[in-house]
Design an enzyme around this catalytic site. Structure first.
Site, PDB file in Angstrom:
ATOM      1  N   SER A 173       0.832  -1.207   0.000  1.00 42.29           N
ATOM      2  CA  SER A 173       0.000   0.000   0.000  1.00 42.29           C
ATOM      3  C   SER A 173       0.860   1.247   0.000  1.00 42.29           C
ATOM      4  O   SER A 173       1.914   1.278   0.635  1.00 42.29           O
ATOM      5  CB  SER A 173      -0.870   0.020   1.254  1.00 42.29           C
ATOM      6  OG  SER A 173      -1.480   1.286   1.405  1.00 42.29           O
ATOM      7  N   ARG A 176      -1.142   4.822  -0.579  1.00 44.49           N
ATOM      8  CA  ARG A 176      -2.182   5.724  -0.078  1.00 44.49           C
ATOM      9  C   ARG A 176      -2.773   5.299   1.265  1.00 44.49           C
ATOM     10  O   ARG A 176      -2.923   6.121   2.175  1.00 44.49           O
ATOM     11  CB  ARG A 176      -3.352   5.829  -1.083  1.00 44.49           C
ATOM     12  CG  ARG A 176      -3.124   6.825  -2.196  1.00 44.49           C
ATOM     13  CD  ARG A 176      -3.728   6.294  -3.475  1.00 44.49           C
ATOM     14  NE  ARG A 176      -2.987   5.115  -3.866  1.00 44.49           N
ATOM     15  CZ  ARG A 176      -1.874   5.156  -4.608  1.00 44.49           C
ATOM     16  NH1 ARG A 176      -1.441   6.278  -5.077  1.00 44.49           N
ATOM     17  NH2 ARG A 176      -1.209   4.051  -4.892  1.00 44.49           N
ATOM     18  N   THR A 177      -3.145   4.031   1.380  1.00 49.38           N
ATOM     19  CA  THR A 177      -3.869   3.600   2.585  1.00 49.38           C
ATOM     20  C   THR A 177      -2.978   3.740   3.813  1.00 49.38           C
ATOM     21  O   THR A 177      -3.372   4.303   4.833  1.00 49.38           O
ATOM     22  CB  THR A 177      -4.364   2.158   2.400  1.00 49.38           C
ATOM     23  OG1 THR A 177      -5.162   2.147   1.209  1.00 49.38           O
ATOM     24  CG2 THR A 177      -5.188   1.681   3.579  1.00 49.38           C
ATOM     25  N   ARG A 226      -5.754  -4.251   6.069  1.00 49.37           N
ATOM     26  CA  ARG A 226      -5.825  -4.561   4.631  1.00 49.37           C
ATOM     27  C   ARG A 226      -5.485  -6.045   4.503  1.00 49.37           C
ATOM     28  O   ARG A 226      -4.338  -6.439   4.759  1.00 49.37           O
ATOM     29  CB  ARG A 226      -4.845  -3.696   3.842  1.00 49.37           C
ATOM     30  CG  ARG A 226      -4.590  -4.243   2.447  1.00 49.37           C
ATOM     31  CD  ARG A 226      -3.881  -3.269   1.558  1.00 49.37           C
ATOM     32  NE  ARG A 226      -4.782  -2.205   1.152  1.00 49.37           N
ATOM     33  CZ  ARG A 226      -4.519  -1.319   0.189  1.00 49.37           C
ATOM     34  NH1 ARG A 226      -3.366  -1.383  -0.464  1.00 49.37           N
ATOM     35  NH2 ARG A 226      -5.386  -0.386  -0.136  1.00 49.37           N
ATOM     36  N   HIS A 251     -13.484  -2.264  -0.941  1.00 47.23           N
ATOM     37  CA  HIS A 251     -12.552  -1.204  -0.531  1.00 47.23           C
ATOM     38  C   HIS A 251     -13.417   0.000  -0.138  1.00 47.23           C
ATOM     39  O   HIS A 251     -13.466   1.008  -0.837  1.00 47.23           O
ATOM     40  CB  HIS A 251     -11.619  -0.871  -1.703  1.00 47.23           C
ATOM     41  CG  HIS A 251     -10.388  -0.114  -1.322  1.00 47.23           C
ATOM     42  ND1 HIS A 251     -10.106   0.277  -0.026  1.00 47.23           N
ATOM     43  CD2 HIS A 251      -9.352   0.347  -2.081  1.00 47.23           C
ATOM     44  CE1 HIS A 251      -8.947   0.931  -0.017  1.00 47.23           C
ATOM     45  NE2 HIS A 251      -8.476   0.984  -1.234  1.00 47.23           N
ATOM     46  N   GLN A 266     -12.101   3.687   0.095  1.00 46.95           N
ATOM     47  CA  GLN A 266     -11.811   4.264  -1.213  1.00 46.95           C
ATOM     48  C   GLN A 266     -13.073   4.878  -1.823  1.00 46.95           C
ATOM     49  O   GLN A 266     -13.071   6.034  -2.249  1.00 46.95           O
ATOM     50  CB  GLN A 266     -11.255   3.180  -2.151  1.00 46.95           C
ATOM     51  CG  GLN A 266     -10.960   3.681  -3.546  1.00 46.95           C
ATOM     52  CD  GLN A 266      -9.807   4.665  -3.574  1.00 46.95           C
ATOM     53  OE1 GLN A 266      -8.733   4.355  -3.100  1.00 46.95           O
ATOM     54  NE2 GLN A 266     -10.016   5.849  -4.135  1.00 46.95           N
ATOM     55  N   ASN A 288     -12.992  -5.659  -6.458  1.00 46.64           N
ATOM     56  CA  ASN A 288     -13.337  -5.152  -5.121  1.00 46.64           C
ATOM     57  C   ASN A 288     -13.846  -3.698  -5.136  1.00 46.64           C
ATOM     58  O   ASN A 288     -14.707  -3.331  -4.349  1.00 46.64           O
ATOM     59  CB  ASN A 288     -12.142  -5.299  -4.155  1.00 46.64           C
ATOM     60  CG  ASN A 288     -10.803  -4.863  -4.753  1.00 46.64           C
ATOM     61  OD1 ASN A 288     -10.728  -4.348  -5.856  1.00 46.64           O
ATOM     62  ND2 ASN A 288      -9.726  -5.085  -4.005  1.00 46.64           N
ATOM     63  N   ASP A 310      -9.727   1.074 -12.739  1.00 47.24           N
ATOM     64  CA  ASP A 310      -8.790   0.481 -11.777  1.00 47.24           C
ATOM     65  C   ASP A 310      -7.927  -0.489 -12.582  1.00 47.24           C
ATOM     66  O   ASP A 310      -8.238  -0.803 -13.739  1.00 47.24           O
ATOM     67  CB  ASP A 310      -9.595  -0.240 -10.678  1.00 47.24           C
ATOM     68  CG  ASP A 310      -8.728  -0.836  -9.578  1.00 47.24           C
ATOM     69  OD1 ASP A 310      -7.534  -0.467  -9.471  1.00 47.24           O
ATOM     70  OD2 ASP A 310      -9.234  -1.692  -8.822  1.00 47.24           O
ATOM     71  N   SER A 343      -5.654  -7.115  -9.963  1.00 45.57           N
ATOM     72  CA  SER A 343      -5.516  -6.601  -8.598  1.00 45.57           C
ATOM     73  C   SER A 343      -4.392  -7.320  -7.861  1.00 45.57           C
ATOM     74  O   SER A 343      -3.845  -8.317  -8.354  1.00 45.57           O
ATOM     75  CB  SER A 343      -6.835  -6.809  -7.847  1.00 45.57           C
ATOM     76  OG  SER A 343      -7.794  -5.894  -8.317  1.00 45.57           O
ATOM     77  N   MET A 344      -4.112  -6.835  -6.651  1.00 44.94           N
ATOM     78  CA  MET A 344      -3.092  -7.491  -5.821  1.00 44.94           C
ATOM     79  C   MET A 344      -3.509  -8.940  -5.582  1.00 44.94           C
ATOM     80  O   MET A 344      -4.677  -9.197  -5.277  1.00 44.94           O
ATOM     81  CB  MET A 344      -2.938  -6.743  -4.495  1.00 44.94           C
ATOM     82  CG  MET A 344      -2.304  -5.377  -4.676  1.00 44.94           C
ATOM     83  SD  MET A 344      -2.164  -4.457  -3.126  1.00 44.94           S
ATOM     84  CE  MET A 344      -3.774  -3.656  -3.043  1.00 44.94           C
ATOM     85  N   CYS A 384      -8.673   4.887  -8.544  1.00 46.25           N
ATOM     86  CA  CYS A 384      -8.303   4.752  -7.124  1.00 46.25           C
ATOM     87  C   CYS A 384      -6.793   4.805  -6.928  1.00 46.25           C
ATOM     88  O   CYS A 384      -6.322   5.119  -5.844  1.00 46.25           O
ATOM     89  CB  CYS A 384      -8.877   3.463  -6.560  1.00 46.25           C
ATOM     90  SG  CYS A 384      -8.371   1.991  -7.460  1.00 46.25           S
ATOM     91  N   LEU A 385      -6.038   4.502  -7.990  1.00 49.11           N
ATOM     92  CA  LEU A 385      -4.573   4.453  -7.965  1.00 49.11           C
ATOM     93  C   LEU A 385      -4.092   3.301  -7.055  1.00 49.11           C
ATOM     94  O   LEU A 385      -4.795   2.973  -6.111  1.00 49.11           O
ATOM     95  CB  LEU A 385      -3.950   5.780  -7.532  1.00 49.11           C
ATOM     96  CG  LEU A 385      -4.327   7.012  -8.378  1.00 49.11           C
ATOM     97  CD1 LEU A 385      -3.688   8.268  -7.783  1.00 49.11           C
ATOM     98  CD2 LEU A 385      -3.899   6.839  -9.835  1.00 49.11           C
ATOM     99  N   ARG A 436      -8.859  10.578   0.533  1.00 47.52           N
ATOM    100  CA  ARG A 436      -8.785   9.355   1.336  1.00 47.52           C
ATOM    101  C   ARG A 436      -8.537   9.731   2.800  1.00 47.52           C
ATOM    102  O   ARG A 436      -9.206   9.235   3.703  1.00 47.52           O
ATOM    103  CB  ARG A 436      -7.643   8.448   0.843  1.00 47.52           C
ATOM    104  CG  ARG A 436      -7.897   7.724  -0.465  1.00 47.52           C
ATOM    105  CD  ARG A 436      -8.930   6.624  -0.320  1.00 47.52           C
ATOM    106  NE  ARG A 436      -8.571   5.655   0.706  1.00 47.52           N
ATOM    107  CZ  ARG A 436      -7.735   4.622   0.529  1.00 47.52           C
ATOM    108  NH1 ARG A 436      -7.215   4.396  -0.654  1.00 47.52           N
ATOM    109  NH2 ARG A 436      -7.475   3.785   1.519  1.00 47.52           N
TER     110      ARG A 436
HETATM  111  N1  NVA Z   1      -8.337  -3.475  -7.197  1.00 44.61           N
HETATM  112  C1  NVA Z   1      -7.064  -3.029  -6.684  1.00 44.61           C
HETATM  113  C2  NVA Z   1      -7.239  -1.796  -5.853  1.00 44.61           C
HETATM  114  C3  NVA Z   1      -5.973  -1.209  -5.311  1.00 44.61           C
HETATM  115  C4  NVA Z   1      -6.188   0.000  -4.451  1.00 44.61           C
HETATM  116  C5  NVA Z   1      -6.415  -4.140  -5.884  1.00 44.61           C
HETATM  117  O1  NVA Z   1      -7.129  -4.798  -5.098  1.00 44.61           O
HETATM  118  O2  NVA Z   1      -5.227  -4.375  -6.055  1.00 44.61           O
HETATM  119  N1   CP Z   2      -6.025   3.282  -3.595  1.00 46.62           N
HETATM  120  C1   CP Z   2      -5.325   2.617  -2.678  1.00 46.62           C
HETATM  121  O1   CP Z   2      -5.871   1.983  -1.762  1.00 46.62           O
HETATM  122  O2   CP Z   2      -3.969   2.740  -2.809  1.00 46.62           O
HETATM  123  P1   CP Z   2      -2.868   1.869  -2.048  1.00 46.62           P
HETATM  124  O3   CP Z   2      -3.035   0.449  -2.517  1.00 46.62           O
HETATM  125  O4   CP Z   2      -1.561   2.464  -2.457  1.00 46.62           O
HETATM  126  O5   CP Z   2      -3.116   1.975  -0.573  1.00 46.62           O
END
Ligand code: NVA
Ligand code: CP
Length: 304
Positions: A52, A54-55, A103, A130, A133, A161, A222, A226-227, A262-263, A290
């Protein structure tokens, strides 16, 4: 009874509006550098099972500036659910800290964490949603438009998500939400039906991005993987190539459409540089908010 914030539907419509008002107030206090310390002598444990920027930064900075101390617990520190059972982590942390932000991969783990914690738990993303977000997203839209009337929000990309949190918001506030995605990457259609049946908002799932974005107030995207899915990116790119947000697609949306993400963005994949850098791109206001919206959420669940 302690409060958690795990889904947007954990708040009533009135509470969502309260969050907007509080976020606006706290944002102004931060900008004016007021001495505002509602979390003096409090601590926030931040558990991260995924990366992460931002979070982590927004929660840590926000909590610190409200007088508290935030602990960053990296994926290697706790290994929640692996080194130690979720329900044990929950009860141990509850003895030290006043609040938990987490998270995690599995949403079930988030629910278990909240069930066994005696302090409020705030969801900082799971594979299923999320909520912080999308609360920040809608607050950003409110700031830019001045109201949330007659809104068409078009999400182009993976039914992931982020989409689930938009669907959750659609159970509370009225808007027209369109998810334009490849056939194999749809959100759960039972959930879409449930949201439509709730009768607050209108949800459409379409597969032609150009038709979908017509008359949009907001075009949102997005990452395509995703992760936890990054190894699928080559395969996913084959399915998503028609779903890139580029100047052509933004032109099809019309000149009133804001662009949001959302970045982090994978530039050149789901979105081009020119769209990210365009005048109607509000991605950095979105990122900033955020912090302000989460501050309001933390104050709310802490009963402050
Ligand atoms: N959909 C993405 C959002 C990241 C903020 C993820 O879960 O990786
Ligand atoms: N948008 C968001 O949650 O960014 P991070 O994954 O960098 O926290």
């Amino acid at each position: 009874m302690k409060r958690d914030f795990l889904h947007i539907t954990d708040f009533t419509v009135e509470e969502i509006h309260e969050i907007f008002d509080k976020a606006k107030e706290v944002k102004a206090r931060f900008k004016n550098r007021e001495d505002y310390k509602p979390f003096k002598d409090h601590s926030l444990a931040m558990i991260f099972a995924k990366p992460s920027a931002r979070t982590r930064i927004s929660f840590e900075t926000g909590f610190f500036r409200m007088g508290g101390h935030a602990l960053y617990l990296s994926p290697a520190d706790i290994e929640i659910g692996k080194r130690e059972a979720v329900k044990d982590v929950a009860r141990v942390i509850s003895r030290y800290n006043d609040m938990i932000m987490a998270r995690l991969f599995k949403h079930e783990h988030m629910l278990e964490l909240a069930e066994y914690s005696s302090v409020p738990v705030v969801n900082g993303l799971t594979d299923k949603n999320h909520p912080c977000q999308v609360m920040a997203d809608i607050f950003t839209i409110l700031e830019h438009r001045g109201n949330l009337d007659d809104m068409k929000i078009v999400y182009v990309g993976d039914g992931n998500n982020i989409v689930y949190s938009w669907l959750s918001l659609a159970m509370r506030l009225p808007f027209h939400f369109v998810c334009a995605c490849p056939e194999n990457y749809k959100p759960d259609m039972d959930m879409v039906k449930k949201v439509n049946d709730a009768g607050v908002s209108t949800i459409e799932v379409l597969h032609d991005p150009k038709a979908a974005v017509k008359d949009a107030d907001v075009v949102y995207t997005d990452v395509w993987a995703s992760m936890g899915q990054k190894h699928e990116i080559e395969e996913r790119m084959k399915h998503f190539k028609e779903f890139q947000i580029n100047d052509d697609l933004m032109a099809a949306a019309g000149s009133n459409a804001y662009f949001m993400h959302c970045l982090p963005a994978e530039r050149g994949k789901e979105v081009t540089d020119s769209v990210l850098e365009a005048k109607n791109s509000i991605i950095f206001d979105e990122a900033e908010n955020r912090m302000h919206v989460q501050n309001a959420i933390m104050l709310k669940v802490a009963g402050k």
